[in-house]
Design a protein around this motif. Structure first.
Motif, PDB file in Angstrom:
ATOM      1  N   LEU A  53       0.840  -1.183   0.000  1.00 15.77           N
ATOM      2  CA  LEU A  53       0.000   0.000   0.000  1.00 15.77           C
ATOM      3  C   LEU A  53       0.883   1.243   0.000  1.00 15.77           C
ATOM      4  CD1 LEU A  53      -2.763  -0.948   2.635  1.00 15.77           C
ATOM      5  CD2 LEU A  53      -2.925  -1.054   0.129  1.00 15.77           C
ATOM      6  N   THR A  54       0.392   2.317  -0.626  1.00 12.73           N
ATOM      7  CA  THR A  54       1.174   3.555  -0.723  1.00 12.73           C
ATOM      8  C   THR A  54       0.314   4.745  -0.279  1.00 12.73           C
ATOM      9  OG1 THR A  54       0.562   3.687  -3.075  1.00 12.73           O
ATOM     10  CG2 THR A  54       2.698   2.712  -2.530  1.00 12.73           C
ATOM     11  N   PRO A  55       0.257   5.030   1.022  1.00 12.53           N
ATOM     12  CA  PRO A  55      -0.519   6.161   1.540  1.00 12.53           C
ATOM     13  C   PRO A  55       0.129   7.505   1.175  1.00 12.53           C
ATOM     14  CG  PRO A  55      -0.088   4.522   3.244  1.00 12.53           C
ATOM     15  CD  PRO A  55       0.815   4.217   2.109  1.00 12.53           C
ATOM     16  N   VAL A  56      -0.717   8.495   0.899  1.00 11.94           N
ATOM     17  CA  VAL A  56      -0.278   9.845   0.553  1.00 11.94           C
ATOM     18  C   VAL A  56      -1.238  10.842   1.199  1.00 11.94           C
ATOM     19  CG1 VAL A  56       0.190  11.473  -1.318  1.00 11.94           C
ATOM     20  CG2 VAL A  56       0.603   9.049  -1.674  1.00 11.94           C
ATOM     21  N   VAL A  57      -0.709  11.975   1.671  1.00 13.56           N
ATOM     22  CA  VAL A  57      -1.546  13.078   2.155  1.00 13.56           C
ATOM     23  C   VAL A  57      -1.135  14.354   1.441  1.00 13.56           C
ATOM     24  CG1 VAL A  57      -2.019  12.128   4.446  1.00 13.56           C
ATOM     25  CG2 VAL A  57       0.028  13.531   4.079  1.00 13.56           C
ATOM     26  N   ASP A  58      -1.998  15.365   1.486  1.00 14.77           N
ATOM     27  CA  ASP A  58      -1.602  16.668   0.962  1.00 14.77           C
ATOM     28  C   ASP A  58      -0.507  17.243   1.871  1.00 14.77           C
ATOM     29  OD1 ASP A  58      -3.481  16.436  -1.004  1.00 14.77           O
ATOM     30  OD2 ASP A  58      -4.958  17.750  -0.054  1.00 14.77           O
ATOM     31  N   ALA A  59       0.501  17.826   1.269  1.00 16.32           N
ATOM     32  CA  ALA A  59       1.618  18.362   2.041  1.00 16.32           C
ATOM     33  C   ALA A  59       1.161  19.487   2.963  1.00 16.32           C
ATOM     34  CB  ALA A  59       2.705  18.868   1.099  1.00 16.32           C
ATOM     35  N   VAL A  60       1.719  19.503   4.163  1.00 17.24           N
ATOM     36  CA  VAL A  60       1.449  20.553   5.138  1.00 17.24           C
ATOM     37  C   VAL A  60       2.547  21.614   5.026  1.00 17.24           C
ATOM     38  CG1 VAL A  60       1.301  21.095   7.601  1.00 17.24           C
ATOM     39  CG2 VAL A  60       0.234  19.015   6.710  1.00 17.24           C
ATOM     40  N   GLU A  61       2.161  22.870   4.963  1.00 14.50           N
ATOM     41  CA  GLU A  61       3.138  23.946   4.797  1.00 14.50           C
ATOM     42  C   GLU A  61       4.172  23.950   5.925  1.00 14.50           C
ATOM     43  OE1 GLU A  61       3.239  28.799   4.021  1.00 14.50           O
ATOM     44  OE2 GLU A  61       1.367  27.811   4.633  1.00 14.50           O
ATOM     45  N   ARG A  62       5.424  24.026   5.547  1.00 14.84           N
ATOM     46  CA  ARG A  62       6.580  24.076   6.451  1.00 14.84           C
ATOM     47  C   ARG A  62       6.757  22.790   7.260  1.00 14.84           C
ATOM     48  NH1 ARG A  62       4.397  29.318   6.977  1.00 14.84           N
ATOM     49  NH2 ARG A  62       5.743  30.944   6.111  1.00 14.84           N
ATOM     50  N   ALA A  63       6.142  21.711   6.842  1.00 16.11           N
ATOM     51  CA  ALA A  63       6.324  20.440   7.561  1.00 16.11           C
ATOM     52  C   ALA A  63       7.746  19.927   7.361  1.00 16.11           C
ATOM     53  CB  ALA A  63       5.319  19.407   7.084  1.00 16.11           C
ATOM     54  N   LYS A  64       8.381  19.517   8.458  1.00 20.25           N
ATOM     55  CA  LYS A  64       9.726  18.950   8.403  1.00 20.25           C
ATOM     56  C   LYS A  64       9.681  17.445   8.218  1.00 20.25           C
ATOM     57  CE  LYS A  64      11.819  22.472  11.382  1.00 20.25           C
ATOM     58  NZ  LYS A  64      12.602  22.691  12.626  1.00 20.25           N
ATOM     59  N   ALA A  65       8.594  16.826   8.671  1.00 20.89           N
ATOM     60  CA  ALA A  65       8.468  15.369   8.590  1.00 20.89           C
ATOM     61  C   ALA A  65       7.004  14.991   8.800  1.00 20.89           C
ATOM     62  CB  ALA A  65       9.342  14.693   9.647  1.00 20.89           C
ATOM     63  N   TYR A  66       6.729  13.733   8.505  1.00 18.94           N
ATOM     64  CA  TYR A  66       5.393  13.176   8.713  1.00 18.94           C
ATOM     65  C   TYR A  66       5.557  11.851   9.451  1.00 18.94           C
ATOM     66  CZ  TYR A  66       4.115  16.546   5.108  1.00 18.94           C
ATOM     67  OH  TYR A  66       3.943  17.709   4.394  1.00 18.94           O
ATOM     68  N   VAL A  67       4.652  11.578  10.373  1.00 17.92           N
ATOM     69  CA  VAL A  67       4.669  10.297  11.080  1.00 17.92           C
ATOM     70  C   VAL A  67       3.386   9.552  10.741  1.00 17.92           C
ATOM     71  CG1 VAL A  67       6.195  10.949  12.959  1.00 17.92           C
ATOM     72  CG2 VAL A  67       3.776  11.467  13.145  1.00 17.92           C
ATOM     73  N   TRP A  68       3.507   8.225  10.670  1.00 19.58           N
ATOM     74  CA  TRP A  68       2.402   7.383  10.205  1.00 19.58           C
ATOM     75  C   TRP A  68       2.116   6.290  11.226  1.00 19.58           C
ATOM     76  CZ3 TRP A  68       0.491   8.657   5.291  1.00 19.58           C
ATOM     77  CH2 TRP A  68       1.283   9.556   4.550  1.00 19.58           C
ATOM     78  N   MET A  69       0.833   5.988  11.378  1.00 15.21           N
ATOM     79  CA  MET A  69       0.416   4.879  12.227  1.00 15.21           C
ATOM     80  C   MET A  69      -0.584   4.033  11.441  1.00 15.21           C
ATOM     81  SD  MET A  69       0.159   6.479  16.068  1.00 15.21           S
ATOM     82  CE  MET A  69       0.674   4.942  16.841  1.00 15.21           C
ATOM     83  N   CYS A  70      -0.596   2.744  11.749  1.00 19.95           N
ATOM     84  CA  CYS A  70      -1.478   1.842  11.014  1.00 19.95           C
ATOM     85  C   CYS A  70      -2.147   0.845  11.962  1.00 19.95           C
ATOM     86  CB  CYS A  70      -0.709   1.115   9.915  1.00 19.95           C
ATOM     87  SG  CYS A  70       0.817   0.323  10.455  1.00 19.95           S
ATOM     88  N   PHE A  71      -3.168   0.201  11.443  1.00 18.88           N
ATOM     89  CA  PHE A  71      -3.928  -0.784  12.216  1.00 18.88           C
ATOM     90  C   PHE A  71      -4.568  -1.745  11.231  1.00 18.88           C
ATOM     91  CE2 PHE A  71      -7.982  -2.285  13.966  1.00 18.88           C
ATOM     92  CZ  PHE A  71      -7.559  -2.851  15.152  1.00 18.88           C
ATOM     93  N   THR A  72      -4.519  -3.025  11.554  1.00 19.11           N
ATOM     94  CA  THR A  72      -5.121  -4.049  10.712  1.00 19.11           C
ATOM     95  C   THR A  72      -6.394  -4.553  11.375  1.00 19.11           C
ATOM     96  OG1 THR A  72      -2.919  -4.734   9.972  1.00 19.11           O
ATOM     97  CG2 THR A  72      -4.746  -6.235   9.515  1.00 19.11           C
ATOM     98  N   GLY A  73      -7.523  -4.395  10.688  1.00 12.26           N
ATOM     99  CA  GLY A  73      -8.789  -4.848  11.260  1.00 12.26           C
ATOM    100  C   GLY A  73      -9.965  -4.327  10.465  1.00 12.26           C
ATOM    101  N   PRO A  74     -11.157  -4.817  10.750  1.00 14.23           N
ATOM    102  CA  PRO A  74     -12.341  -4.417   9.982  1.00 14.23           C
ATOM    103  C   PRO A  74     -12.781  -2.980  10.223  1.00 14.23           C
ATOM    104  CG  PRO A  74     -12.950  -5.820  11.830  1.00 14.23           C
ATOM    105  CD  PRO A  74     -11.464  -5.840  11.761  1.00 14.23           C
ATOM    106  N   ALA A  75     -12.432  -2.405  11.375  1.00 20.74           N
ATOM    107  CA  ALA A  75     -12.821  -1.033  11.698  1.00 20.74           C
ATOM    108  C   ALA A  75     -11.668  -0.323  12.383  1.00 20.74           C
ATOM    109  CB  ALA A  75     -14.051  -1.020  12.600  1.00 20.74           C
ATOM    110  N   ALA A  76     -11.622   1.005  12.251  1.00 24.45           N
ATOM    111  CA  ALA A  76     -10.571   1.787  12.898  1.00 24.45           C
ATOM    112  C   ALA A  76     -10.661   1.637  14.406  1.00 24.45           C
ATOM    113  CB  ALA A  76     -10.695   3.260  12.523  1.00 24.45           C
ATOM    114  N   PRO A  77      -9.524   1.502  15.109  1.00 29.82           N
ATOM    115  CA  PRO A  77      -9.557   1.293  16.558  1.00 29.82           C
ATOM    116  C   PRO A  77     -10.070   2.513  17.307  1.00 29.82           C
ATOM    117  CG  PRO A  77      -7.310   1.694  15.839  1.00 29.82           C
ATOM    118  CD  PRO A  77      -8.147   1.575  14.602  1.00 29.82           C
ATOM    119  N   ALA A  78     -10.835   2.273  18.363  1.00 30.93           N
ATOM    120  CA  ALA A  78     -11.337   3.360  19.191  1.00 30.93           C
ATOM    121  C   ALA A  78     -10.282   3.819  20.197  1.00 30.93           C
ATOM    122  CB  ALA A  78     -12.602   2.913  19.928  1.00 30.93           C
TER     123      ALA A  78
END
Length: 210
Positions: free
Chosen positions: A134-159
């Motif tokens: 998979l290749t996730p992409v977001v719109d760039a945030v102005e002056r962002a130095k880095a981006y951090v990503w989190m993931c989860f495997t399951g039928p629904a997003a974790p609460a």
């Protein structure tokens, strides 16, 4: 307004021996603070291995060996990448808390705050035309130095936030996940890091793995 605190490694200012000492300090910090840094990235063995290889390569290079010089260049690059990812991880965990940063083995730096709070990245979308990738992409945030990503495997997003797993940090507004199980649903979210610190998480988005 108080300036936010950030974890920094400042590798460009360090000699090879200083970098080895930093790696050893980080290893000690992770060993001493397992409840603070529960899922370090890279993990403790990886940081220890990168530090040991940098030490050994430096010893070989000191003999004047051409092979040793090549080995040292590769070791410095690998160590720098590992510490860069670790720095992103610490900033994600610390959220500007200087005490936590000091427990990480990294230095505490105050970033100049020229803008308002860091916004959440928008328009998260996930590409996936290859099996297990998979290749996730977001719109760039102005002056962002880095981006951090989190993931989860399951039928629904974790609460519960604790159920998300840290995927990594990237300098650009995209990343890649590989080796995924076909047919599973993978959820992603992303946050940007600017001089004002880490911003809120984007809305989670999911996709079925091919």
């Amino acid at each position: 307004m108080n300036r936010p605190l950030l974890a920094v490694a400042a590798l460009s200012k360090k000699s090879v021996n200083d970098r080895v000492q930093l790696g050893e300090a980080i290893a000690t910090a992770l060993t001493d603070n397992p409840t603070v840094f529960k899922t370090p990235n890279p993990d403790l063995p990886a940081i220890q291995a990168a530090t040991q290889e940098l030490h050994d390569a430096n010893e070989e290079a000191a003999t004047g060996s051409h092979t040793g010089q090549q080995r040292l260049r590769k070791a410095k690059t690998a160590f720098g990448k590992a510490i860069g990812v670790y720095q992103d991880y610490v900033n994600m965990v610390a959220q500007g808390d200087g005490v936590i940063i000091e427990q990480s083995g990294l230095q505490v730096s105050r970033a100049a705050q020229k803008t308002g709070p860091t916004p959440a990245p928008g328009n998260l979308r996930i590409g996936g035309t290859a099996a297990g990738r998979l290749t996730p992409v977001v719109d760039a945030v102005e002056r962002a130095k880095a981006y951090v990503w989190m993931c989860f495997t399951g039928p629904a997003a974790p609460a519960n936030d604790d159920d998300w797993r840290f995927h990594g940090g990237t300098p650009k507004a995209r990343t890649a996940l590989e080796g995924l199980v076909s047919g599973t649903r993978e959820w992603l979210r992303c946050a940007a890091i600017t001089a004002a610190g880490q911003g809120p998480w984007s809305d989670p988005v999911s996709r079925i793995v091919l």
